[in-house]
Design a protein around this motif. Structure first.
Motif, PDB file in Angstrom:
ATOM      1  N   VAL A 134       0.838  -1.202   0.000  1.00  0.00           N
ATOM      2  CA  VAL A 134       0.000   0.000   0.000  1.00  0.00           C
ATOM      3  C   VAL A 134       0.872   1.251   0.000  1.00  0.00           C
ATOM      4  N   ALA A 138       1.033   4.392  -2.752  1.00  0.00           N
ATOM      5  CA  ALA A 138       0.701   5.772  -2.407  1.00  0.00           C
ATOM      6  C   ALA A 138       1.862   6.730  -2.590  1.00  0.00           C
ATOM      7  N   ARG A 162      -2.495  17.400   2.985  1.00  0.00           N
ATOM      8  CA  ARG A 162      -3.953  17.544   3.119  1.00  0.00           C
ATOM      9  C   ARG A 162      -4.313  18.851   3.816  1.00  0.00           C
ATOM     10  N   SER A 253     -10.280  -0.584   6.110  1.00  0.00           N
ATOM     11  CA  SER A 253      -9.954   0.812   5.823  1.00  0.00           C
ATOM     12  C   SER A 253      -8.465   1.096   5.944  1.00  0.00           C
ATOM     13  N   SER A 254      -7.729   0.247   6.671  1.00  0.00           N
ATOM     14  CA  SER A 254      -6.287   0.448   6.781  1.00  0.00           C
ATOM     15  C   SER A 254      -5.590   0.256   5.441  1.00  0.00           C
ATOM     16  N   ASP A 256      -7.514  -0.391   2.078  1.00  0.00           N
ATOM     17  CA  ASP A 256      -8.233  -0.326   0.796  1.00  0.00           C
ATOM     18  C   ASP A 256      -8.385   1.078   0.226  1.00  0.00           C
ATOM     19  N   THR A 257      -7.795   2.087   0.874  1.00  0.00           N
ATOM     20  CA  THR A 257      -7.926   3.455   0.367  1.00  0.00           C
ATOM     21  C   THR A 257      -6.594   4.084  -0.005  1.00  0.00           C
ATOM     22  N   ALA A 258      -5.491   3.354   0.168  1.00  0.00           N
ATOM     23  CA  ALA A 258      -4.145   3.896  -0.071  1.00  0.00           C
ATOM     24  C   ALA A 258      -3.915   5.181   0.725  1.00  0.00           C
ATOM     25  N   ASP A 259      -4.550   5.262   1.884  1.00  0.00           N
ATOM     26  CA  ASP A 259      -4.400   6.414   2.777  1.00  0.00           C
ATOM     27  C   ASP A 259      -3.333   6.047   3.801  1.00  0.00           C
ATOM     28  N   LYS A 262      -4.215   6.139   7.533  1.00  0.00           N
ATOM     29  CA  LYS A 262      -4.958   4.975   8.020  1.00  0.00           C
ATOM     30  C   LYS A 262      -4.067   3.739   8.071  1.00  0.00           C
ATOM     31  N   ASP A 267      -7.225   4.743  12.132  1.00  0.00           N
ATOM     32  CA  ASP A 267      -8.570   4.236  12.412  1.00  0.00           C
ATOM     33  C   ASP A 267      -8.586   3.299  13.621  1.00  0.00           C
TER      34      ASP A 267
END
Length: 395
Positions: A134, A138, A162, A253-254, A256-259, A262, A267
């Motif tokens: 991940v 990113a 951000r 969520s850790s 699957d969003t490439a954030d 997180k 989270d």
């Protein structure tokens, strides 16, 4: 019947760099002996032992405990990465509150090697393959940068982009850590720093420089946890209770969003903190002192918001206004945190417990937060596990 577990005694060995530390079994023994003396109990009163460490052979917990005594009680070895110490405490608390035992010991220790953390097995998948996949999606990969620095540095860069914050914001957290550590004899690094010195130290990754990364150190800490009835029966002034505690692990969520925020446990922290606040019936605005997981300055800043100490997107103002230190809204890491003490993985969570126990007893000396009756602890391990604990002073 009141079964909320009490912290009857704590013990802490001064942390040290790997070249200056004694072996893990010696410092582990020292922490246990100190915790027993602080609680006013004998080793024979302990019914169960939870021993936390990351780097060591199996049954190292028994090897440490046997130096104090061989009473035949169960010893459970615990490894949950950087949240290992708090995971041992989590198990000890559950044992007491369930009624399975009346007096339990949690001990954490680590004999670290020099240099950044590395995987110890090269013939099997690591728990961090998913994390690095991940991270590479990113942000550009950096082959010569330690994994943890890439992950937490990347998360700090994502937050800075951000919310358009300055690099100096992260550096101020390192400066604050040293200011607090100056009053802590257990901390390794107590010399003051300036923002300019932090920013001028060698660049590591993203906004991180070397002085914004916790170093590997060796250390040990322990806590005696007992039931209120045991404390009353033995005349132990156990005035610190674990009012609420939660452990969380990763959800989709850790990943699957490439954030990257997180990815490094944001989270998990939010979920654990919310569970604790709800269980204890308090809000984050009521917390005067926090020991949180500042493995990197970037994670301390992210944790301010994940723990609800300041609203999302406001951490830069929180830092700039001095709301994270004495005279502000909440004193974060009065011990100096991992940035000043170093991070002996198995000992860190129990060292946080010791600091907050001293704070609630009014025994923290020149780093005392005046009138503190509530204290919050946050211990994060990638892989992952996050433990958040709320301590309350009781009559």
């Amino acid at each position: 019947m009141d079964r909320k577990a009490r912290v009857a005694g704590v013990g802490l060995e001064p942390f040290a760099t790997p070249s200056k530390s004694r072996s893990y079994d010696e410092i582990g023994e020292g922490a246990i002996v100190s915790a027993l003396a602080d609680a006013g109990v004998e080793f024979g009163d302990i019914e169960q032992i939870y021993a936390g460490y990351v780097y060591g052979d199996s049954t190292s917990g028994q090897n440490v405990a046997y130096r104090v005594g061989m009473t035949g009680v169960p010893v459970v070895n615990v490894n949950n990465n950087c949240s290992t110490g708090s995971s041992a405490l989590w198990l000890a608390r559950q044992s007491v509150e369930s009624g399975a035992a009346e007096c339990v010991l949690a001990v954490g220790f680590e004999q670290m090697q020099r240099g950044a953390l590395t995987a110890k097995w090269d013939d099997r998948p690591t728990p961090f393959d998913r994390f690095m996949a991940v991270a590479r999606e990113a942000a550009p990969a950096a082959d010569n940068v330690p994994m943890a620095a890439q992950l937490f540095g990347g998360a700090g860069a994502a937050y800075a982009q951000r919310y358009d914050i300055a690099a100096e914001t992260y550096a101020r957290i390192a400066v604050k850590a040293r200011q607090h550590a100056a009053h802590n004899p257990y901390a390794v690094f107590r010399e003051p720093l300036t923002v300019a010195e932090v920013l001028a130290s060698p660049h590591i990754f993203g906004p991180l420089t070397r002085l914004q990364c916790c170093p590997p150190t060796c250390g040990a800490a322990a806590a005696v946890v007992c039931s209120p009835e045991f404390a009353r029966r033995r005349g132990i002034p156990a005035v610190v209770e674990i009012a609420a505690q939660a452990m969380t692990t990763d959800r989709p969520s850790s990943f699957d969003t490439a954030d990257l925020m997180k990815l490094v446990g944001y989270d998990m922290t939010v979920a654990a903190a919310q569970q604790v606040y709800e269980a204890a019936g308090v809000g984050p605005d009521e917390i005067p002192v926090v020991e949180l997981h500042d493995c990197f300055t970037t994670n301390e800043l992210l944790s301010y918001e994940a723990l609800g100490l300041t609203p999302e997107g406001t951490a830069e103002k929180f830092v700039a206004d001095g709301q994270n230190t004495f005279g502000g809204r909440v004193v974060t890491n009065p011990s100096g945190g991992l940035l000043s003490k170093g991070h002996p993985l198995g000992a860190t969570g129990l060292a946080q417990c010791a600091e907050l126990t001293w704070q609630l007893r009014g025994q923290a000396g020149n780093r005392q937060v005046p009138g503190a009756t509530l204290a919050l602890q946050h211990n994060l391990g990638l892989g992952g596990a996050c433990v958040v604990s709320l301590y309350r002073k009781v009559d």
